[in-house]
Design a protein around this motif. Structure first.
Motif, PDB file in Angstrom:
ATOM      1  N   LYS A 134       3.240 -13.795  33.647  1.00  0.00           N
ATOM      2  CA  LYS A 134       2.185 -13.480  34.614  1.00  0.00           C
ATOM      3  C   LYS A 134       1.522 -14.729  35.173  1.00  0.00           C
ATOM      4  CE  LYS A 134       1.082  -8.919  32.706  1.00  0.00           C
ATOM      5  NZ  LYS A 134       0.043  -8.072  32.057  1.00  0.00           N
ATOM      6  N   GLN A 135       1.346 -15.746  34.339  1.00  0.00           N
ATOM      7  CA  GLN A 135       0.647 -16.950  34.784  1.00  0.00           C
ATOM      8  C   GLN A 135       1.537 -17.889  35.590  1.00  0.00           C
ATOM      9  OE1 GLN A 135       1.580 -16.191  31.725  1.00  0.00           O
ATOM     10  NE2 GLN A 135       1.738 -17.968  30.368  1.00  0.00           N
ATOM     11  N   ALA A 136       2.822 -17.570  35.720  1.00  0.00           N
ATOM     12  CA  ALA A 136       3.748 -18.439  36.466  1.00  0.00           C
ATOM     13  C   ALA A 136       4.864 -17.583  37.053  1.00  0.00           C
ATOM     14  CB  ALA A 136       4.306 -19.528  35.553  1.00  0.00           C
ATOM     15  N   ASP A 137       4.529 -16.786  38.045  1.00  0.00           N
ATOM     16  CA  ASP A 137       5.489 -15.865  38.645  1.00  0.00           C
ATOM     17  C   ASP A 137       6.670 -16.628  39.244  1.00  0.00           C
ATOM     18  OD1 ASP A 137       6.448 -13.347  39.487  1.00  0.00           O
ATOM     19  OD2 ASP A 137       5.625 -13.682  41.487  1.00  0.00           O
ATOM     20  N   GLU A 138       7.890 -16.182  38.892  1.00  0.00           N
ATOM     21  CA  GLU A 138       9.135 -16.799  39.356  1.00  0.00           C
ATOM     22  C   GLU A 138       9.176 -18.302  39.076  1.00  0.00           C
ATOM     23  OE1 GLU A 138      10.842 -15.650  43.036  1.00  0.00           O
ATOM     24  OE2 GLU A 138      10.122 -13.594  42.917  1.00  0.00           O
ATOM     25  N   LYS A 139       8.673 -18.658  37.900  1.00  0.00           N
ATOM     26  CA  LYS A 139       8.768 -20.023  37.387  1.00  0.00           C
ATOM     27  C   LYS A 139       9.152 -19.935  35.912  1.00  0.00           C
ATOM     28  CE  LYS A 139       7.145 -22.286  41.059  1.00  0.00           C
ATOM     29  NZ  LYS A 139       7.040 -21.151  41.967  1.00  0.00           N
ATOM     30  N   PHE A 140       9.525 -21.063  35.335  1.00  0.00           N
ATOM     31  CA  PHE A 140       9.782 -21.154  33.904  1.00  0.00           C
ATOM     32  C   PHE A 140       8.572 -21.761  33.191  1.00  0.00           C
ATOM     33  CE2 PHE A 140      14.279 -21.631  35.449  1.00  0.00           C
ATOM     34  CZ  PHE A 140      14.770 -20.466  34.895  1.00  0.00           C
ATOM     35  N   ILE A 141       8.412 -21.391  31.936  1.00  0.00           N
ATOM     36  CA  ILE A 141       7.421 -22.050  31.084  1.00  0.00           C
ATOM     37  C   ILE A 141       8.106 -22.506  29.800  1.00  0.00           C
ATOM     38  CG2 ILE A 141       5.452 -21.649  29.554  1.00  0.00           C
ATOM     39  CD1 ILE A 141       4.026 -20.252  31.695  1.00  0.00           C
ATOM     40  N   ILE A 142       7.907 -23.783  29.471  1.00  0.00           N
ATOM     41  CA  ILE A 142       8.383 -24.364  28.210  1.00  0.00           C
ATOM     42  C   ILE A 142       7.220 -25.136  27.607  1.00  0.00           C
ATOM     43  CG2 ILE A 142      10.058 -25.893  27.099  1.00  0.00           C
ATOM     44  CD1 ILE A 142      11.890 -25.481  29.510  1.00  0.00           C
ATOM     45  N   GLY A 143       6.862 -24.822  26.385  1.00  0.00           N
ATOM     46  CA  GLY A 143       5.770 -25.528  25.725  1.00  0.00           C
ATOM     47  C   GLY A 143       4.443 -25.394  26.439  1.00  0.00           C
ATOM     48  N   GLY A 144       4.233 -24.287  27.110  1.00  0.00           N
ATOM     49  CA  GLY A 144       2.989 -24.055  27.821  1.00  0.00           C
ATOM     50  C   GLY A 144       2.921 -24.705  29.194  1.00  0.00           C
ATOM     51  N   LEU A 145       3.972 -25.394  29.607  1.00  0.00           N
ATOM     52  CA  LEU A 145       4.006 -26.093  30.888  1.00  0.00           C
ATOM     53  C   LEU A 145       4.925 -25.373  31.875  1.00  0.00           C
ATOM     54  CD1 LEU A 145       4.314 -29.775  29.598  1.00  0.00           C
ATOM     55  CD2 LEU A 145       2.241 -28.442  30.021  1.00  0.00           C
ATOM     56  N   ILE A 146       4.587 -25.446  33.148  1.00  0.00           N
ATOM     57  CA  ILE A 146       5.379 -24.795  34.193  1.00  0.00           C
ATOM     58  C   ILE A 146       6.451 -25.754  34.695  1.00  0.00           C
ATOM     59  CG2 ILE A 146       5.321 -23.764  36.491  1.00  0.00           C
ATOM     60  CD1 ILE A 146       2.463 -22.908  35.936  1.00  0.00           C
ATOM     61  N   ASN A 147       7.706 -25.333  34.580  1.00  0.00           N
ATOM     62  CA  ASN A 147       8.863 -26.115  35.044  1.00  0.00           C
ATOM     63  C   ASN A 147       8.784 -27.586  34.612  1.00  0.00           C
ATOM     64  OD1 ASN A 147       9.753 -23.806  36.318  1.00  0.00           O
ATOM     65  ND2 ASN A 147       9.295 -24.500  38.391  1.00  0.00           N
ATOM     66  N   PRO A 148       8.552 -27.857  33.308  1.00  0.00           N
ATOM     67  CA  PRO A 148       8.415 -29.254  32.890  1.00  0.00           C
ATOM     68  C   PRO A 148       9.756 -29.982  32.906  1.00  0.00           C
ATOM     69  CG  PRO A 148       8.529 -27.856  30.973  1.00  0.00           C
ATOM     70  CD  PRO A 148       8.489 -26.934  32.172  1.00  0.00           C
ATOM     71  N   THR A 149       9.684 -31.310  32.891  1.00  0.00           N
ATOM     72  CA  THR A 149      10.878 -32.114  32.640  1.00  0.00           C
ATOM     73  C   THR A 149      11.103 -32.137  31.134  1.00  0.00           C
ATOM     74  OG1 THR A 149      10.552 -33.510  34.587  1.00  0.00           O
ATOM     75  CG2 THR A 149      11.916 -34.405  32.814  1.00  0.00           C
TER      76      THR A 149
END
Length: 245
Positions: A134-149
Motif C-alpha cells: 500500500k505504501q509503494a504502489d507498483e514499486k518494490f520494497i526491500i528492507g523498508g526502502l522503495i526500489n533500493p540499490t
C-alpha cells in the motif's frame, strides 16, 4: 474513395493490434499460466522443476502462474521468461509472517536510508522483496526502502523470496542485465543467473499474500536490475539496481 477505404482498413488493423496486446498477456497470466498437478518442467540448463498444484484456503493453486506457453528458455517466444529453475512455492502469508521474513533476511544486511541501499554479506543470503504494498504502489520494497540499490557478494548463494502485497495486480521479480527505460512488453528480459526469477503471483486476498522463492548462485560480478515482468510495470518504475561484486 480508395483512400477512405485504406484509412478505415488502417484503423481496423490498429484496433485489432491494440486489442491483441491486451488479450495476449491476459491469456498468458490467466489461461496458459495455470500449472498442472505433478507436471515436470525442464530448462536448457538441464534442471527440472516438479510442480504440485495444491490449493490454499482461498482456492488459488499455489503454482497458478507457472510455466505458461511463453515460459522457459527456448519456449514459443524464446528468451528467459519464467523457467522456474530451483523454484518452490510457499503458502500464502499473513502480514505478520511477511514482515518476519523481511526482518530475518536483514540480519546480515546493512540498510542505508540516506543512500537508499541494502548491502548483504556472507556466503548465504536471503533477499525478501515485497511487491506493490500500500505504501509503494507498483514499486518494490526491500528492507523498508522503495526500489533500493541492492549489493550482494559475488559467488554468494542467494535465496530470493518474492511476496506480492498488491491487492489488485499480479507481480513478479526477475534479475536482468537490461537497463531502463523498459518497454511495455518486457517478458524476454530476466534471469541473468539460472534461477534468478520468482514467479508471477496473484493479488493479495483477505490479508493473505502469495509468495514464491528461488535459489541461485551469484556466480559473476556486474550491475544488474531486478524488475517486474508484468506488461507495463517496469516501464512505470517497478525496478531497482542490484550490484554483485
Amino acid at each position: 474513395m480508395r483512400s477512405t477505404k485504406l484509412m478505415w482498413s488502417g484503423i481496423i488493423v490498429l484496433v485489432v493490434l491494440l486489442f491483441a496486446s491486451y488479450l495476449v498477456p491476459s491469456f498468458y497470466f490467466i489461461g496458459y499460466a495455470a500449472s498442472k498437478e505433478g507436471s515436470s518442467v525442464s530448462d536448457n540448463y538441464g534442471n527440472s522443476n516438479s510442480s504440485n498444484n495444491s490449493s490454499d484456503n482461498n482456492g488459488f493453486g499455489r503454482n497458478f502462474y507457472s510455466y505458461g506457453m511463453m515460459s522457459g528458455y527456448g519456449g514459443m517466444m524464446g528468451g528467459n521468461w519464467g523457467s522456474g529453475i530451483n523454484q518452490s512455492t510457499n503458502n500464502a502469508l499473513s502480514e505478520d509472517e511477511a514482515n518476519k521474513d523481511m526482518e530475518d533476511s536483514l540480519k546480515n544486511a546493512t540498510v542505508d536510508k540516506e543512500k537508499n541501499t541494502v548491502s548483504y554479506s556472507g556466503d548465504d543470503i536471503k533477499i525478501v522483496v515485497l511487491g506493490g504494498p500500500k505504501q509503494a504502489d507498483e514499486k518494490f520494497i526491500i528492507g523498508g526502502l522503495i526500489n533500493p540499490t541492492v549489493y550482494t557478494p559475488k559467488n554468494s548463494n542467494v535465496t530470493l523470496e518474492f511476496i506480492n502485497e498488491d491487492e489488485g495486480m499480479y507481480h513478479n521479480v526477475a534479475i536482468t542485465d537490461a537497463a531502463p527505460p523498459y518497454a511495455y512488453m518486457n517478458m524476454m528480459q530476466g534471469q541473468i543467473y539460472p534461477g534468478s526469477y520468482a514467479g508471477m503471483l496473484p493479488p493479495a486476498v483477505d490479508g493473505q499474500f502469495y509468495s514464491d522463492s528461488t535459489t541461485f548462485n551469484a556466480s559473476y560480478a556486474g550491475e544488474f536490475y531486478y524488475i517486474c515482468q508484468y506488461p507495463g510495470h517496469a516501464a512505470k518504475g517497478m525496478y531497482g539496481k542490484i550490484i554483485v561484486k
